[in-house]
Design a protein around this motif. Structure first.
Motif, PDB file in Angstrom:
ATOM      1  N   HIS A  98       0.815  -1.214   0.000  1.00  0.00           N
ATOM      2  CA  HIS A  98       0.000   0.000   0.000  1.00  0.00           C
ATOM      3  C   HIS A  98       0.848   1.264   0.000  1.00  0.00           C
ATOM      4  N   SER A  99       1.965   1.269   0.720  1.00  0.00           N
ATOM      5  CA  SER A  99       2.822   2.455   0.690  1.00  0.00           C
ATOM      6  C   SER A  99       3.408   2.652  -0.698  1.00  0.00           C
ATOM      7  N   THR A 100       3.701   1.559  -1.402  1.00  0.00           N
ATOM      8  CA  THR A 100       4.207   1.658  -2.767  1.00  0.00           C
ATOM      9  C   THR A 100       3.175   2.279  -3.691  1.00  0.00           C
ATOM     10  N   VAL A 101       1.943   1.811  -3.598  1.00  0.00           N
ATOM     11  CA  VAL A 101       0.894   2.331  -4.475  1.00  0.00           C
ATOM     12  C   VAL A 101       0.603   3.792  -4.154  1.00  0.00           C
ATOM     13  N   HIS A 102       0.484   4.119  -2.874  1.00  0.00           N
ATOM     14  CA  HIS A 102       0.189   5.508  -2.516  1.00  0.00           C
ATOM     15  C   HIS A 102       1.322   6.448  -2.936  1.00  0.00           C
ATOM     16  N   ALA A 103       2.577   5.992  -2.833  1.00  0.00           N
ATOM     17  CA  ALA A 103       3.703   6.833  -3.241  1.00  0.00           C
ATOM     18  C   ALA A 103       3.741   7.020  -4.745  1.00  0.00           C
ATOM     19  N   ALA A 104       3.428   5.960  -5.490  1.00  0.00           N
ATOM     20  CA  ALA A 104       3.516   6.017  -6.956  1.00  0.00           C
ATOM     21  C   ALA A 104       2.305   6.681  -7.580  1.00  0.00           C
ATOM     22  N   ARG A 105       1.168   6.659  -6.886  1.00  0.00           N
ATOM     23  CA  ARG A 105      -0.091   7.128  -7.464  1.00  0.00           C
ATOM     24  C   ARG A 105      -0.788   8.111  -6.519  1.00  0.00           C
ATOM     25  N   PRO A 106      -0.422   9.391  -6.566  1.00  0.00           N
ATOM     26  CA  PRO A 106      -1.084  10.372  -5.706  1.00  0.00           C
ATOM     27  C   PRO A 106      -2.589  10.440  -5.920  1.00  0.00           C
ATOM     28  N   ASP A 107      -3.061  10.023  -7.099  1.00  0.00           N
ATOM     29  CA  ASP A 107      -4.500  10.038  -7.366  1.00  0.00           C
ATOM     30  C   ASP A 107      -5.224   8.865  -6.709  1.00  0.00           C
ATOM     31  N   ALA A 108      -4.485   7.874  -6.243  1.00  0.00           N
ATOM     32  CA  ALA A 108      -5.090   6.681  -5.630  1.00  0.00           C
ATOM     33  C   ALA A 108      -5.340   6.965  -4.148  1.00  0.00           C
ATOM     34  N   HIS A 109      -6.409   7.687  -3.869  1.00  0.00           N
ATOM     35  CA  HIS A 109      -6.709   8.049  -2.488  1.00  0.00           C
ATOM     36  C   HIS A 109      -7.120   6.827  -1.675  1.00  0.00           C
ATOM     37  N   PHE A 110      -7.770   5.857  -2.336  1.00  0.00           N
ATOM     38  CA  PHE A 110      -8.153   4.608  -1.678  1.00  0.00           C
ATOM     39  C   PHE A 110      -7.572   3.436  -2.465  1.00  0.00           C
ATOM     40  N   VAL A 111      -7.067   2.442  -1.737  1.00  0.00           N
ATOM     41  CA  VAL A 111      -6.489   1.238  -2.353  1.00  0.00           C
ATOM     42  C   VAL A 111      -7.046   0.025  -1.626  1.00  0.00           C
ATOM     43  N   MET A 112      -7.542  -0.940  -2.398  1.00  0.00           N
ATOM     44  CA  MET A 112      -8.058  -2.188  -1.839  1.00  0.00           C
ATOM     45  C   MET A 112      -7.232  -3.353  -2.370  1.00  0.00           C
ATOM     46  N   HIS A 113      -6.768  -4.209  -1.469  1.00  0.00           N
ATOM     47  CA  HIS A 113      -6.061  -5.429  -1.868  1.00  0.00           C
ATOM     48  C   HIS A 113      -6.672  -6.602  -1.124  1.00  0.00           C
ATOM     49  N   LEU A 114      -7.143  -7.603  -1.896  1.00  0.00           N
ATOM     50  CA  LEU A 114      -7.837  -8.749  -1.319  1.00  0.00           C
ATOM     51  C   LEU A 114      -7.241 -10.066  -1.783  1.00  0.00           C
ATOM     52  N   HIS A 115      -7.421 -11.089  -0.951  1.00  0.00           N
ATOM     53  CA  HIS A 115      -7.100 -12.473  -1.315  1.00  0.00           C
ATOM     54  C   HIS A 115      -8.405 -13.254  -1.474  1.00  0.00           C
ATOM     55  N   SER A 116      -9.380 -12.704  -2.144  1.00  0.00           N
ATOM     56  CA  SER A 116     -10.659 -13.392  -2.309  1.00  0.00           C
ATOM     57  C   SER A 116     -10.441 -14.716  -3.045  1.00  0.00           C
ATOM     58  N   ILE A 117     -11.241 -15.710  -2.728  1.00  0.00           N
ATOM     59  CA  ILE A 117     -11.056 -17.043  -3.298  1.00  0.00           C
ATOM     60  C   ILE A 117     -11.137 -17.020  -4.821  1.00  0.00           C
ATOM     61  N   ASN A 118     -12.147 -16.344  -5.348  1.00  0.00           N
ATOM     62  CA  ASN A 118     -12.289 -16.287  -6.803  1.00  0.00           C
ATOM     63  C   ASN A 118     -11.155 -15.498  -7.446  1.00  0.00           C
ATOM     64  N   GLY A 119     -10.771 -14.402  -6.816  1.00  0.00           N
ATOM     65  CA  GLY A 119      -9.683 -13.596  -7.351  1.00  0.00           C
ATOM     66  C   GLY A 119      -8.369 -14.359  -7.391  1.00  0.00           C
ATOM     67  N   VAL A 120      -8.054 -15.071  -6.313  1.00  0.00           N
ATOM     68  CA  VAL A 120      -6.812 -15.855  -6.294  1.00  0.00           C
ATOM     69  C   VAL A 120      -6.881 -16.980  -7.320  1.00  0.00           C
ATOM     70  N   ALA A 121      -8.061 -17.594  -7.455  1.00  0.00           N
ATOM     71  CA  ALA A 121      -8.201 -18.681  -8.436  1.00  0.00           C
ATOM     72  C   ALA A 121      -7.883 -18.200  -9.842  1.00  0.00           C
ATOM     73  N   VAL A 122      -8.425 -17.057 -10.226  1.00  0.00           N
ATOM     74  CA  VAL A 122      -8.161 -16.544 -11.578  1.00  0.00           C
ATOM     75  C   VAL A 122      -6.732 -16.041 -11.690  1.00  0.00           C
ATOM     76  N   SER A 123      -6.185 -15.488 -10.601  1.00  0.00           N
ATOM     77  CA  SER A 123      -4.800 -15.008 -10.649  1.00  0.00           C
ATOM     78  C   SER A 123      -3.816 -16.149 -10.878  1.00  0.00           C
ATOM     79  N   ALA A 124      -4.238 -17.385 -10.585  1.00  0.00           N
ATOM     80  CA  ALA A 124      -3.382 -18.550 -10.793  1.00  0.00           C
ATOM     81  C   ALA A 124      -3.492 -19.117 -12.206  1.00  0.00           C
ATOM     82  N   GLN A 125      -4.399 -18.571 -13.012  1.00  0.00           N
ATOM     83  CA  GLN A 125      -4.584 -19.056 -14.378  1.00  0.00           C
ATOM     84  C   GLN A 125      -3.669 -18.292 -15.341  1.00  0.00           C
ATOM     85  N   GLU A 126      -3.024 -19.023 -16.217  1.00  0.00           N
ATOM     86  CA  GLU A 126      -2.038 -18.419 -17.112  1.00  0.00           C
ATOM     87  C   GLU A 126      -2.635 -17.281 -17.934  1.00  0.00           C
ATOM     88  N   GLN A 127      -3.865 -17.442 -18.412  1.00  0.00           N
ATOM     89  CA  GLN A 127      -4.470 -16.428 -19.284  1.00  0.00           C
ATOM     90  C   GLN A 127      -5.068 -15.267 -18.509  1.00  0.00           C
TER      91      GLN A 127
END
Length: 256
Positions: A98-127
Motif C-alpha cells: 500500500h505504501s508503494t501504491v500511494h507513493a507512486a499514485r497520488p491520485d489513488a486516495h483509496f487502495v483495496m487489496h484482497l485475497h478473495s477465493i475467486n480472485g486468487v483462483a483466476v490469478s493462478a490461471q495463465e491467461q
C-alpha cells in the motif's frame, strides 16, 4: 468463558472533517468486504491516503474486518511510522504494497487489496481474466498484471509493483489476489466489486465444462463510453450511499 468485544477510543476530536469522513468510508469498506465474504481473516488491507499529506490509514493488526471502526484505523507515514498513537501494529507485507501504491499514485486516495477465493483462483490461471462477462467489461481496459515474487516483504518489489500498476485502476497479482485503486472509497469499492464478480463468473463458467464465448475486442475497447452512458453522468458515488446504509444495517458501529 466470556469473550470481550473490542472497544476503541474515539479519535474524532483529534482529526479534521476530511480525515474523519475518510475514516468512516474506509471502515465501511472493511465492513462491506466482510459482508461480501472477501476476507482472508486479518491478512489483507484497504487503505486511504489523507489529502495533502504522506499519511495513510490502514487496519490494525489483529482486528477482524467486521470489527474495524473509523477510530481504530492506524495512521502511518510512507515509511511505516505511526503518526497518531495506537495500541496496534500493522502488517509489514500490507504496508509495503500500500505504501508503494500511494507513493507512486497520488491520485489513488483509496487502495483495496484482497485475497478473495475467486480472485486468487483466476490469478493462478495463465491467461488471467477472460473477456467473457459484462463484469469483465468494466475491468479489462484498465487491467495490469504483477508476477508473484513471494510474500511482499522485499523492497526490491516496490519498483516492479509500481511499474505493473502504472496508471491503471485494476491490478491482478498473480498467484496472490486482486488490487484496485480509486479517487474515493466508492470508486475503489465498486471497482473491486466488478473485479471479484468477473473472477467468480469466470471460475463458474469454466466449471460448467462447455466452450466459453468471449466478448468482441471492439466492444471491450468501447466499454468506457458505454459505462459512462449507462451511469448518465453519475459516478460510482451513486451506489455508495446505498452501500453505507447496508453497512449500517448489517454491521453497525463502523462510524465510531
Amino acid at each position: 468463558m466470556t469473550i470481550a468485544q473490542l472497544q476503541f477510543p474515539s479519535v474524532r476530536h483529534l482529526v479534521d472533517e476530511t480525515e474523519w469522513k475518510m475514516r468512516v468510508d474506509l471502515a465501511a469498506c472493511y465492513r462491506l468486504a466482510a459482508l461480501f465474504g472477501w476476507t482472508d481473516l486479518i491478512f489483507t488491507h484497504l487503505t486511504a491516503r489523507i489529502p495533502d499529506t504522506d499519511h495513510f490509514l490502514i487496519n490494525p493488526y489483529g482486528v477482524m474486518f467486521d470489527e474495524v471502526t473509523a477510530s481504530s484505523l492506524v495512521k502511518v507515514d510512507l515509511q511505516g511510522r505511526k503518526v497518531m498513537e495506537s495500541d496496534y501494529d500493522i502488517i509489514p507485507a500490507g504496508f509495503l504494497i500500500h505504501s508503494t501504491v500511494h507513493a507512486a499514485r497520488p491520485d489513488a486516495h483509496f487502495v483495496m487489496h484482497l485475497h478473495s477465493i475467486n480472485g486468487v483462483a483466476v490469478s493462478a490461471q495463465e491467461q488471467g481474466l477472460l473477456p467473457i462477462s459484462q463484469q469483465a467489461l468494466f475491468v479489462m481496459n484498465s487491467l495490469g498484471y504483477h508476477d508473484y515474487e513471494g510474500i511482499a516483504l522485499k523492497d526490491a518489489e516496490r519498483a516492479t509493483l509500481a511499474r505493473d500498476l502504472a496508471d491503471r485502476q485494476f491490478l491482478m497479482l498473480r498467484n496472490h489476489g486482486l488490487l484496485t485503486t480509486g479517487r474515493s472509497a466508492a470508486d475503489a469499492f465498486l471497482a473491486m466489486h466488478k473485479f471479484e464478480a468477473a473472477c467468480m463468473i469466470q471460475v463458474r463458467a469454466q466449471a460448467g465444462g462447455g466452450a466459453l464465448r468471449t466478448i468482441a475486442p471492439e466492444i471491450i475497447a468501447g466499454a468506457p463510453e458505454q459505462i459512462a452512458a449507462g451511469r448518465r453522468g453519475r459516478g460510482p458515488e451513486v451506489v455508495w450511499q446505498p452501500l453505507l446504509r447496508q453497512a449500517a444495517r448489517q454491521s453497525p458501529g463502523f462510524d465510531q
